[in-house]
Design a protein around this motif. Structure first.
Motif, PDB file in Angstrom:
ATOM      1  N   SER A  86     -72.234  55.398  20.572  1.00  0.00           N
ATOM      2  CA  SER A  86     -71.070  54.938  21.325  1.00  0.00           C
ATOM      3  C   SER A  86     -70.305  56.127  21.883  1.00  0.00           C
ATOM      4  O   SER A  86     -70.367  57.242  21.358  1.00  0.00           O
ATOM      5  CB  SER A  86     -70.158  54.091  20.435  1.00  0.00           C
ATOM      6  OG  SER A  86     -69.712  54.836  19.310  1.00  0.00           O
ATOM      7  N   ARG A  88     -66.890  57.143  25.044  1.00  0.00           N
ATOM      8  CA  ARG A  88     -65.928  56.777  26.095  1.00  0.00           C
ATOM      9  C   ARG A  88     -66.260  57.620  27.312  1.00  0.00           C
ATOM     10  O   ARG A  88     -66.076  58.842  27.301  1.00  0.00           O
ATOM     11  CB  ARG A  88     -64.505  57.040  25.623  1.00  0.00           C
ATOM     12  CG  ARG A  88     -63.429  56.802  26.669  1.00  0.00           C
ATOM     13  CD  ARG A  88     -63.082  55.342  26.803  1.00  0.00           C
ATOM     14  NE  ARG A  88     -61.967  55.133  27.730  1.00  0.00           N
ATOM     15  CZ  ARG A  88     -61.462  53.952  28.030  1.00  0.00           C
ATOM     16  NH1 ARG A  88     -61.960  52.858  27.446  1.00  0.00           N
ATOM     17  NH2 ARG A  88     -60.461  53.833  28.887  1.00  0.00           N
ATOM     18  N   GLY A  91     -63.930  56.089  31.818  1.00  0.00           N
ATOM     19  CA  GLY A  91     -62.986  55.003  31.655  1.00  0.00           C
ATOM     20  C   GLY A  91     -63.547  53.767  30.989  1.00  0.00           C
ATOM     21  O   GLY A  91     -62.851  52.737  30.889  1.00  0.00           O
ATOM     22  N   TYR A  92     -64.789  53.838  30.536  1.00  0.00           N
ATOM     23  CA  TYR A  92     -65.425  52.693  29.880  1.00  0.00           C
ATOM     24  C   TYR A  92     -65.840  53.058  28.453  1.00  0.00           C
ATOM     25  O   TYR A  92     -66.326  54.167  28.196  1.00  0.00           O
ATOM     26  CB  TYR A  92     -66.669  52.248  30.650  1.00  0.00           C
ATOM     27  CG  TYR A  92     -66.377  51.727  32.030  1.00  0.00           C
ATOM     28  CD1 TYR A  92     -65.984  50.411  32.218  1.00  0.00           C
ATOM     29  CD2 TYR A  92     -66.507  52.564  33.134  1.00  0.00           C
ATOM     30  CE1 TYR A  92     -65.718  49.928  33.493  1.00  0.00           C
ATOM     31  CE2 TYR A  92     -66.237  52.087  34.408  1.00  0.00           C
ATOM     32  CZ  TYR A  92     -65.838  50.773  34.583  1.00  0.00           C
ATOM     33  OH  TYR A  92     -65.567  50.303  35.847  1.00  0.00           O
ATOM     34  N   ASP A  93     -65.656  52.110  27.545  1.00  0.00           N
ATOM     35  CA  ASP A  93     -66.221  52.225  26.208  1.00  0.00           C
ATOM     36  C   ASP A  93     -67.657  51.727  26.291  1.00  0.00           C
ATOM     37  O   ASP A  93     -67.909  50.572  26.673  1.00  0.00           O
ATOM     38  CB  ASP A  93     -65.435  51.367  25.221  1.00  0.00           C
ATOM     39  CG  ASP A  93     -63.995  51.821  25.089  1.00  0.00           C
ATOM     40  OD1 ASP A  93     -63.771  53.037  24.928  1.00  0.00           O
ATOM     41  OD2 ASP A  93     -63.100  50.957  25.148  1.00  0.00           O
ATOM     42  N   PHE A 125     -70.565  47.660  27.728  1.00  0.00           N
ATOM     43  CA  PHE A 125     -69.575  48.521  28.375  1.00  0.00           C
ATOM     44  C   PHE A 125     -68.359  47.679  28.722  1.00  0.00           C
ATOM     45  O   PHE A 125     -68.456  46.478  28.970  1.00  0.00           O
ATOM     46  CB  PHE A 125     -70.146  49.202  29.624  1.00  0.00           C
ATOM     47  CG  PHE A 125     -70.512  48.263  30.748  1.00  0.00           C
ATOM     48  CD1 PHE A 125     -69.616  47.970  31.765  1.00  0.00           C
ATOM     49  CD2 PHE A 125     -71.770  47.666  30.782  1.00  0.00           C
ATOM     50  CE1 PHE A 125     -69.954  47.110  32.790  1.00  0.00           C
ATOM     51  CE2 PHE A 125     -72.122  46.804  31.810  1.00  0.00           C
ATOM     52  CZ  PHE A 125     -71.213  46.529  32.818  1.00  0.00           C
ATOM     53  N   GLY A 126     -67.201  48.319  28.724  1.00  0.00           N
ATOM     54  CA  GLY A 126     -65.972  47.611  29.043  1.00  0.00           C
ATOM     55  C   GLY A 126     -64.761  48.418  28.637  1.00  0.00           C
ATOM     56  O   GLY A 126     -64.864  49.583  28.224  1.00  0.00           O
ATOM     57  N   ASN A 127     -63.590  47.801  28.743  1.00  0.00           N
ATOM     58  CA  ASN A 127     -62.347  48.419  28.304  1.00  0.00           C
ATOM     59  C   ASN A 127     -61.329  47.314  28.022  1.00  0.00           C
ATOM     60  O   ASN A 127     -61.624  46.118  28.179  1.00  0.00           O
ATOM     61  CB  ASN A 127     -61.818  49.423  29.337  1.00  0.00           C
ATOM     62  CG  ASN A 127     -61.695  48.822  30.727  1.00  0.00           C
ATOM     63  OD1 ASN A 127     -61.194  47.701  30.892  1.00  0.00           O
ATOM     64  ND2 ASN A 127     -62.147  49.558  31.734  1.00  0.00           N
ATOM     65  N   ALA A 128     -60.138  47.724  27.621  1.00  0.00           N
ATOM     66  CA  ALA A 128     -59.125  46.754  27.199  1.00  0.00           C
ATOM     67  C   ALA A 128     -58.679  45.847  28.330  1.00  0.00           C
ATOM     68  O   ALA A 128     -58.238  44.720  28.097  1.00  0.00           O
ATOM     69  CB  ALA A 128     -57.923  47.498  26.620  1.00  0.00           C
ATOM     70  N   GLU A 129     -58.784  46.317  29.557  1.00  0.00           N
ATOM     71  CA  GLU A 129     -58.333  45.518  30.693  1.00  0.00           C
ATOM     72  C   GLU A 129     -59.379  44.511  31.159  1.00  0.00           C
ATOM     73  O   GLU A 129     -59.057  43.364  31.468  1.00  0.00           O
ATOM     74  CB  GLU A 129     -57.961  46.435  31.875  1.00  0.00           C
ATOM     75  CG  GLU A 129     -56.723  47.285  31.657  1.00  0.00           C
ATOM     76  CD  GLU A 129     -56.961  48.445  30.694  1.00  0.00           C
ATOM     77  OE1 GLU A 129     -58.117  48.956  30.653  1.00  0.00           O
ATOM     78  OE2 GLU A 129     -56.016  48.817  29.976  1.00  0.00           O
ATOM     79  N   THR A 132     -65.506  43.069  27.748  1.00  0.00           N
ATOM     80  CA  THR A 132     -66.774  43.735  27.435  1.00  0.00           C
ATOM     81  C   THR A 132     -67.950  42.928  27.964  1.00  0.00           C
ATOM     82  O   THR A 132     -68.003  41.710  27.806  1.00  0.00           O
ATOM     83  CB  THR A 132     -66.931  43.921  25.913  1.00  0.00           C
ATOM     84  OG1 THR A 132     -65.823  44.686  25.421  1.00  0.00           O
ATOM     85  CG2 THR A 132     -68.230  44.642  25.586  1.00  0.00           C
TER      86      THR A 132
END
Length: 384
Positions: A86, A88, A91-93, A125-129, A132
């Motif tokens: 994993s 970051r 801008g993506y996890d 992949f994704g982020n809080a906004e 995922t």
């Protein structure tokens, strides 16, 4: 009777999340390695009438063709090795995971035990906004809350001998809830707002796997769809799920049909007390896998209560029943499978749990016949 091949019929596990994995840095990546090993001595005794179809308590399935039988093998979970990476980036996890699984018990002391089930292989992949997105192979959404919440996930539940040798026991699969299944998928999980989340998955369609009879359906262009709405607050959780897929006939005289099923459930954990209830219903649910009874309409009910008697000891009682609504050809005459399990789970330390369970599985036929399997399991599991 055909030899049962339980290719995908292993209970789901969140090993990657639950195991005490070893993490180390490699450039921008965090690499994790973890896993699970377990073994249980199970003893079963079968009695009663002959019941057709996937009757889990009969001599043929429950006791592996014997009146009494014992095995030292896996419980509801297989042995597994899970690797993940994993980071970051941009801008993506991002995360990638591969999970490989294997069974403990076989019928031979000299044959190679080399069957590997790569049940999980996906990346996210994704982020809080944005939430995922997941692409690859992983467990389905439908039925996940029930099996992951089942206390017998780290034990054995119904110690069905026809599946434990070379695979695993069944917990309450087919006797309380349908198997969660593992599928190729593209899935999306929304960000949670006020405890509410939405998950949807476009799933690679599957054929029916009736186990005891030839397959009747094929898959063509229609994917399976699964979705789930969840809510959580404090120790309370609730979920509403659904799945659907068109099964197209590959057999003369058999019509196409569309599997359609819904699920609703809730759990509550506060202090020493834990409660769970889950209900499923629909056409094509199957006993052990999607549509393994064709277009039969069925209902599944599962209830469980647990109590943490001490800091290390938890006890629990779970009951599940799966009922066919109509005596269709796909049932083979099976009306219901039910299982009750009483279990004790002792945390020896932070990674090892010792388990003792006793229970009974009952199968009933539309003709009034009833079969019983009394079973016990004793063993343990380690997460690392």
């Amino acid at each position: 009777m055909k030899k049962i091949v339980m290719g995908g019929l292993i209970a789901a596990t969140a090993v990657a999340q639950n195991a005490s994995a070893v993490d180390f840095k490699a450039g921008d990546w965090t690499v994790g390695v973890g896993g699970i090993v377990n073994a249980y001595y199970t003893q079963v005794s079968c009695s009663g009438d002959a019941v057709g179809g996937l009757a889990l308590a009969t001599k043929g399935l429950g006791c592996g063709g014997q009146d009494d039988r014992s095995t030292i093998g896996n419980g509801l979970l297989p042995n597994g090795l899970v690797t993940s990476a994993s980071s970051r980036i941009g801008g993506y996890d991002v995360k990638a995971l591969i999970g490989m699984y294997n069974a403990t018990a076989t019928d031979s002391a000299i044959s190679q035990n080399s069957g590997i089930d790569v049940r999980q292989a996906y990346f996210t992949f994704g982020n809080a906004e944005m939430g995922t997105i997941k692409l690859g192979r992983d467990n389905g959404l439908f039925g996940a809350a029930a099996i992951f919440g089942d206390m017998t996930l780290i034990g054995a539940g119904a110690p069905t001998q026809a599946t434990q040798r070379g695979r695993v026991t069944l917990g309450h699969i087919g006797a309380g809830y349908s198997y969660v299944g593992y599928y190729g998928q593209i899935a999306y999980s929304s960000p949670k707002t006020s405890g509410v989340g939405v998950d949807v998955a476009l799933v690679s369609p599957v054929t029916d796997t009736p186990i005891l009879t030839p397959s009747l359906y094929s898959t063509k262009t229609s994917p399976q769809l699964q979705g789930q709405l969840t809510w959580s607050a404090g120790g309370a959780k609730a979920w509403l799920g659904a799945k659907t897929q068109k099964f197209e006939s590959a057999t003369a005289g058999v019509n196409d049909f569309t599997m359609s099923a819904v699920e609703v459930g809730a759990s509550y954990n506060e202090g020493a007390l834990g409660l769970l209830v889950n209900v499923q219903g629909g056409k094509g649910l199957g006993v052990l896998s999607d549509a393994d009874q064709g277009e039969t309409t069925a209902r599944n009910y599962f209830v469980q209560g647990t109590y943490k008697a001490t800091e290390k000891l938890k006890v629990g009682l779970g009951y599940g029943i799966s009922k066919n609504s109509d005596n269709t050809a796909g049932t083979g005459g099976l009306k219901s499978n039910a299982n009750v399990t009483l279990g004790a789970y002792y945390a020896l330390n932070s990674v090892i749990t010792l388990v003792g369970e006793v229970g009974q599985t009952r199968s009933k036929g539309f003709n009034g016949g009833e079969a019983r399997m009394n079973g016990a399991a004793l063993g343990g599991i380690i997460f690392f």
